[in-house]
Design a protein around this motif. Structure first.
Motif, short mmCIF file in Angstrom:
data_model
loop_
_atom_site.label_atom_id
_atom_site.label_comp_id
_atom_site.label_asym_id
_atom_site.label_seq_id
_atom_site.Cartn_x
_atom_site.Cartn_y
_atom_site.Cartn_z
N PRO A 190 0.82 -1.21 0.00
CA PRO A 190 0.00 0.00 0.00
C PRO A 190 0.86 1.27 0.00
O PRO A 190 1.89 1.33 0.66
CB PRO A 190 -0.81 -0.12 1.29
CG PRO A 190 0.03 -1.00 2.18
CD PRO A 190 0.70 -1.97 1.26
N SER A 191 0.41 2.27 -0.76
CA SER A 191 1.12 3.55 -0.81
C SER A 191 0.34 4.65 -0.10
O SER A 191 0.89 5.73 0.16
CB SER A 191 1.38 3.95 -2.26
OG SER A 191 0.16 4.04 -2.98
N ASP A 192 -0.94 4.38 0.21
CA ASP A 192 -1.78 5.35 0.91
C ASP A 192 -2.19 4.78 2.27
O ASP A 192 -1.80 3.66 2.63
CB ASP A 192 -3.03 5.68 0.09
CG ASP A 192 -2.69 6.29 -1.25
OD1 ASP A 192 -1.84 7.20 -1.28
OD2 ASP A 192 -3.26 5.85 -2.28
N SER A 193 -2.98 5.54 3.02
CA SER A 193 -3.52 5.09 4.30
C SER A 193 -4.95 4.62 4.08
O SER A 193 -5.79 5.38 3.61
CB SER A 193 -3.49 6.22 5.34
OG SER A 193 -2.16 6.70 5.51
N LYS A 194 -5.24 3.36 4.44
CA LYS A 194 -6.54 2.78 4.11
C LYS A 194 -7.06 1.93 5.25
O LYS A 194 -6.30 1.16 5.86
CB LYS A 194 -6.40 1.92 2.84
CG LYS A 194 -7.71 1.37 2.30
CD LYS A 194 -7.46 0.63 0.99
CE LYS A 194 -8.75 0.15 0.36
NZ LYS A 194 -8.50 -0.56 -0.93
N VAL A 195 -8.34 2.08 5.55
CA VAL A 195 -9.03 1.26 6.55
C VAL A 195 -10.16 0.52 5.83
O VAL A 195 -10.98 1.14 5.14
CB VAL A 195 -9.59 2.10 7.70
CG1 VAL A 195 -10.33 1.21 8.70
CG2 VAL A 195 -8.46 2.85 8.41
N GLU A 196 -10.21 -0.81 6.00
CA GLU A 196 -11.22 -1.63 5.35
C GLU A 196 -12.08 -2.33 6.39
O GLU A 196 -11.59 -2.69 7.46
CB GLU A 196 -10.56 -2.69 4.46
CG GLU A 196 -9.71 -2.14 3.33
CD GLU A 196 -9.02 -3.23 2.53
OE1 GLU A 196 -8.72 -3.00 1.35
OE2 GLU A 196 -8.78 -4.32 3.11
N TYR A 197 -13.35 -2.53 6.03
CA TYR A 197 -14.27 -3.23 6.92
C TYR A 197 -15.15 -4.15 6.08
O TYR A 197 -15.64 -3.77 5.00
CB TYR A 197 -15.15 -2.23 7.68
CG TYR A 197 -16.25 -2.88 8.50
CD1 TYR A 197 -15.97 -3.46 9.73
CD2 TYR A 197 -17.57 -2.91 8.03
CE1 TYR A 197 -16.98 -4.06 10.49
CE2 TYR A 197 -18.58 -3.50 8.78
CZ TYR A 197 -18.28 -4.07 10.01
OH TYR A 197 -19.26 -4.67 10.75
N ALA A 198 -15.35 -5.38 6.54
CA ALA A 198 -16.21 -6.34 5.85
C ALA A 198 -16.99 -7.15 6.87
O ALA A 198 -16.44 -7.57 7.89
CB ALA A 198 -15.39 -7.27 4.96
#
Length: 297
Positions: free
Chosen positions: A22-30
């Motif tokens: 990853p090159s960005d800041s990311k939060v994932e939810y499933a």
């Protein structure tokens, strides 16, 4: 086992080189949000300060006893995507995907059809856009561990005039005992000036913990230039931790670490360093850090 689709002929080496950096800041939810459906969401903050929230509900249901998957992707940028996937039970080994996407006010409608068999696979993708139609078709023949595939892509304007976009051919061989993939490819791109490339890709699962892979690409239009080289390695000592690293001939080095914090949470950290940028003071922009924090229920 069925032959792979053309796009998957060098999948293991491509995944090793591109996934989980990853090159960005990311939060994932499933999570399973309702009967027969799931809910996915992610929030991304980029280096330029912009942010995007994407929410995607997914459904699985039956229509005339045919299994159907559907999703609706909603973005805070006011982009919209709807997709329906059908695998007809009456037609074995066939999958059809219909997609409609609205991005920056432009509508694109896509139909993708796949056919998989033990000795042959075929894939046709057609994009209907305001400026015309983009069509891509590929075919793979194989016997045991050897595969040979070809791809052709054309753009048709509103008058039906075809313009070639890309031609490519790929061969791939998998050695089952050594868990080794190796192949050759040739590609001619007509996007902008005509560009001809040939190269090779490889991947080997050395043991249960270590994998190696990469590719080498030669630009035949510039035979005196150095080839583009990418090499990557991964180390997974157990099911909860993994380390990856890759480098290329331009001096870029990327390192990633992935850890499953618990049964529902996974963290991926990555940094990319341009070693050539350190040759000038103060080396601004020489490094980039990104992460993905994934929650699932």
């Amino acid at each position: 086992m069925a032959q792979p689709l053309y796009k998957d002929l060098n999948k293991r080496s491509n995944d090793l080189l591109t996934k989980d950096y990853p090159s960005d800041s990311k939060v994932e939810y499933a999570a399973k949000a309702f009967d027969g459906g799931n809910l996915e969401a992610n929030f991304v903050t980029r280096k330029d300060g912009t942010s995007t929230l994407v929410v995607t509900p997914k459904w699985r249901f039956l229509v005339n006893k045919q299994p159907v998957n559907a999703l609706l992707e909603l973005s805070s940028k006011k982009d919209l995507k709807g997709e329906v996937t059908v695998e007809p039970t009456a037609v074995k080994d066939v999958k059809v995907v219909a997609t409609a996407t609205v991005k920056e006010g432009d509508l694109t409608e896509t139909v993708n059809a796949e056919y998989r068999h033990e000795s042959v696979t075929a894939n046709v993708n057609v994009d209907f856009k305001a400026k015309g139609v983009n069509s891509k078709a590929s075919l793979v023949f194989g016997n045991r561990n050897f595969s040979l595939g070809a791809l052709a892509e054309y753009f048709f304007d509103k008058n039906g005039t075809p313009t070639p976009q890309e031609y490519s051919v790929t061969t791939s061989y998998r050695h089952p005992n050594r868990n080794l993939d190796v192949g050759l490819f040739g590609r001619q791109s007509h996007r902008g000036s005509v560009k001809n490339e040939v190269g090779l890709h490889f991947f080997q699962k050395v043991n249960n913990e270590v994998a190696l892979g990469g590719n080498v690409v030669f630009d035949t239009n510039a035979p005196n230039d150095r080839p583009r080289v990418e090499v990557a390695a991964s180390y997974a000592p157990d099911a909860n931790n993994a380390f990856k690293a890759k480098t290329n001939g331009n001096g870029q080095v990327s390192v990633a670490f992935q850890q499953r914090l618990n049964s529902r949470t996974k963290l991926t950290l990555s940094t990319t360093t341009d070693t050539q940028a350190f040759s000038s003071f103060p080396g601004k922009g020489a490094s980039n850090v990104g992460f993905v924090l994934n929650f699932s229920e």
